[in-house]
Design a protein around this motif. Structure first.
Motif, short mmCIF file in Angstrom:
data_model
loop_
_atom_site.label_atom_id
_atom_site.label_comp_id
_atom_site.label_asym_id
_atom_site.label_seq_id
_atom_site.Cartn_x
_atom_site.Cartn_y
_atom_site.Cartn_z
N PRO A 1 0.81 -1.22 0.00
CA PRO A 1 0.00 0.00 0.00
C PRO A 1 0.85 1.28 0.00
CG PRO A 1 -0.74 -1.49 1.74
CD PRO A 1 0.52 -2.05 1.18
N PHE A 2 1.99 1.23 0.67
CA PHE A 2 2.87 2.40 0.71
C PHE A 2 3.50 2.64 -0.66
CE2 PHE A 2 2.76 0.89 5.11
CZ PHE A 2 2.38 2.05 5.76
N VAL A 3 3.87 1.57 -1.34
CA VAL A 3 4.42 1.70 -2.69
C VAL A 3 3.37 2.28 -3.63
CG1 VAL A 3 5.33 0.42 -4.67
CG2 VAL A 3 6.16 -0.10 -2.36
N ALA A 4 2.14 1.79 -3.52
CA ALA A 4 1.05 2.31 -4.36
C ALA A 4 0.82 3.79 -4.09
CB ALA A 4 -0.23 1.52 -4.11
N ALA A 5 0.82 4.19 -2.83
CA ALA A 5 0.61 5.60 -2.48
C ALA A 5 1.76 6.45 -3.01
CB ALA A 5 0.48 5.76 -0.97
N PHE A 6 2.98 5.95 -2.90
CA PHE A 6 4.13 6.69 -3.41
C PHE A 6 4.06 6.84 -4.93
CE2 PHE A 6 8.46 6.97 -5.06
CZ PHE A 6 8.90 8.10 -4.41
N LEU A 7 3.70 5.76 -5.62
CA LEU A 7 3.59 5.83 -7.08
C LEU A 7 2.47 6.79 -7.50
CD1 LEU A 7 4.21 2.12 -8.10
CD2 LEU A 7 5.74 4.09 -8.41
N ALA A 8 1.36 6.77 -6.77
CA ALA A 8 0.28 7.72 -7.07
C ALA A 8 0.80 9.15 -6.88
CB ALA A 8 -0.91 7.46 -6.16
N HIS A 9 1.58 9.36 -5.85
CA HIS A 9 2.18 10.68 -5.62
C HIS A 9 3.07 11.10 -6.79
CE1 HIS A 9 5.57 13.16 -4.20
NE2 HIS A 9 4.62 13.83 -3.59
N VAL A 10 3.86 10.17 -7.30
CA VAL A 10 4.76 10.46 -8.42
C VAL A 10 3.96 10.86 -9.67
CG1 VAL A 10 6.40 9.40 -10.05
CG2 VAL A 10 6.65 9.03 -7.58
N PHE A 11 2.85 10.16 -9.92
CA PHE A 11 2.07 10.41 -11.13
C PHE A 11 1.01 11.49 -10.95
CE2 PHE A 11 3.56 6.02 -11.85
CZ PHE A 11 4.28 6.26 -13.01
N SER A 12 0.91 12.10 -9.78
CA SER A 12 -0.17 13.04 -9.50
C SER A 12 0.12 14.48 -9.88
CB SER A 12 -0.52 12.99 -8.01
OG SER A 12 0.53 13.56 -7.25
N LYS A 13 1.22 14.75 -10.51
CA LYS A 13 1.62 16.14 -10.79
C LYS A 13 0.57 16.93 -11.57
CE LYS A 13 5.85 15.55 -9.16
NZ LYS A 13 5.69 14.89 -7.90
N ARG A 14 -0.12 16.28 -12.48
CA ARG A 14 -1.10 16.99 -13.31
C ARG A 14 -2.55 16.76 -12.87
NH1 ARG A 14 0.99 18.91 -18.30
NH2 ARG A 14 3.16 18.34 -18.52
N TRP A 15 -2.75 16.12 -11.74
CA TRP A 15 -4.09 15.89 -11.24
C TRP A 15 -4.67 17.19 -10.69
CZ3 TRP A 15 -3.55 10.81 -7.91
CH2 TRP A 15 -3.18 9.77 -8.74
N PRO A 16 -6.00 17.29 -10.65
CA PRO A 16 -6.62 18.48 -10.05
C PRO A 16 -6.21 18.62 -8.58
CG PRO A 16 -8.24 17.18 -11.25
CD PRO A 16 -6.99 16.37 -11.22
N VAL A 17 -6.26 19.82 -8.10
CA VAL A 17 -5.82 20.14 -6.74
C VAL A 17 -6.60 19.33 -5.70
CG1 VAL A 17 -5.67 21.97 -5.02
CG2 VAL A 17 -5.02 22.42 -7.38
N VAL A 18 -7.89 19.22 -5.86
CA VAL A 18 -8.72 18.49 -4.88
C VAL A 18 -8.31 17.02 -4.86
CG1 VAL A 18 -11.06 17.77 -4.33
CG2 VAL A 18 -10.64 20.10 -5.09
N THR A 19 -8.03 16.46 -6.01
CA THR A 19 -7.63 15.05 -6.08
C THR A 19 -6.28 14.84 -5.40
OG1 THR A 19 -8.82 14.85 -8.17
CG2 THR A 19 -7.24 13.12 -7.66
N ARG A 20 -5.35 15.75 -5.63
CA ARG A 20 -4.05 15.64 -4.97
C ARG A 20 -4.18 15.81 -3.47
NH1 ARG A 20 -0.61 19.81 -7.63
NH2 ARG A 20 -2.54 20.41 -8.61
N ALA A 21 -4.99 16.74 -3.03
CA ALA A 21 -5.19 16.92 -1.58
C ALA A 21 -5.80 15.66 -0.96
CB ALA A 21 -6.08 18.13 -1.33
N THR A 22 -6.71 15.02 -1.68
CA THR A 22 -7.30 13.77 -1.21
C THR A 22 -6.24 12.68 -1.12
OG1 THR A 22 -9.41 14.38 -2.22
CG2 THR A 22 -9.10 12.06 -1.65
N LEU A 23 -5.40 12.60 -2.14
CA LEU A 23 -4.31 11.63 -2.13
C LEU A 23 -3.41 11.85 -0.92
CD1 LEU A 23 -2.42 9.44 -3.35
CD2 LEU A 23 -1.36 11.30 -4.67
N TYR A 24 -3.06 13.08 -0.64
CA TYR A 24 -2.17 13.37 0.48
C TYR A 24 -2.84 13.00 1.81
CZ TYR A 24 0.14 16.11 -3.19
OH TYR A 24 0.73 16.52 -4.35
N ALA A 25 -4.13 13.24 1.92
CA ALA A 25 -4.85 12.86 3.14
C ALA A 25 -4.87 11.34 3.31
CB ALA A 25 -6.27 13.41 3.10
N VAL A 26 -5.06 10.61 2.22
CA VAL A 26 -5.05 9.15 2.28
C VAL A 26 -3.66 8.65 2.67
CG1 VAL A 26 -5.23 7.04 0.88
CG2 VAL A 26 -6.99 8.79 0.72
#
Length: 141
Positions: A60-85
């Protein structure tokens, strides 16, 4: 309060702080989870079993880290949600593993180290689905 992040520029303000905290937390959570797993399984003679548990605990940590890497162009709300998760994943995992390892939680080690990553994947999947379907409903699709 609005957030505007332009492509090619680092995040600033609250979102930048949240991003940094989430990244540090997920890396610390991965390291701490592996450390607690090794402590809980220190008497287990099977290195293969420990390796498999290690991969499962880290997934799960690897998945979260990879999502973080690929999230550069995601909408702000989506990135904030990712960071909270990412923060919730770290706090939840370390709390449960720590409670088990230090004797506050009475369960079998295999159960704890199987169920927590599974629950983490469920959390990632549910939040991901909510983000995807929420975005679709706002577009009217």
């Amino acid at each position: 309060m609005t957030f505007e992040v332009r492509p090619g520029r680092p995040e600033s303000g609250y979102l930048g702080v949240l991003r940094a905290a989430a990244l540090i937390a997920v890396l610390a959570g991965a390291a701490g989870s592996i450390g607690l797993m090794l402590r809980a399984g220190r008497r287990n003679p099977s290195q293969i079993l420990m390796l498999l548990f290690g991969i499962w605990v880290l997934s799960p940590f690897v998945a979260a880290f990879l999502a973080h890497v690929f999230s550069k162009r995601w909408p702000v709300v989506t990135r904030a949600t990712l960071y909270a998760v990412m923060l919730a994943l770290t706090v939840g995992s370390l709390t449960i593993y720590g409670d088990f390892v230090f004797g506050h939680l009475q369960a079998k080690a295999g159960f704890v180290f199987l169920v927590v990553p599974f629950a983490s994947w469920l959390l990632i999947g549910i939040v991901g689905a909510m983000v995807i379907f929420g975005r679709r409903s706002r577009r009217g699709a």
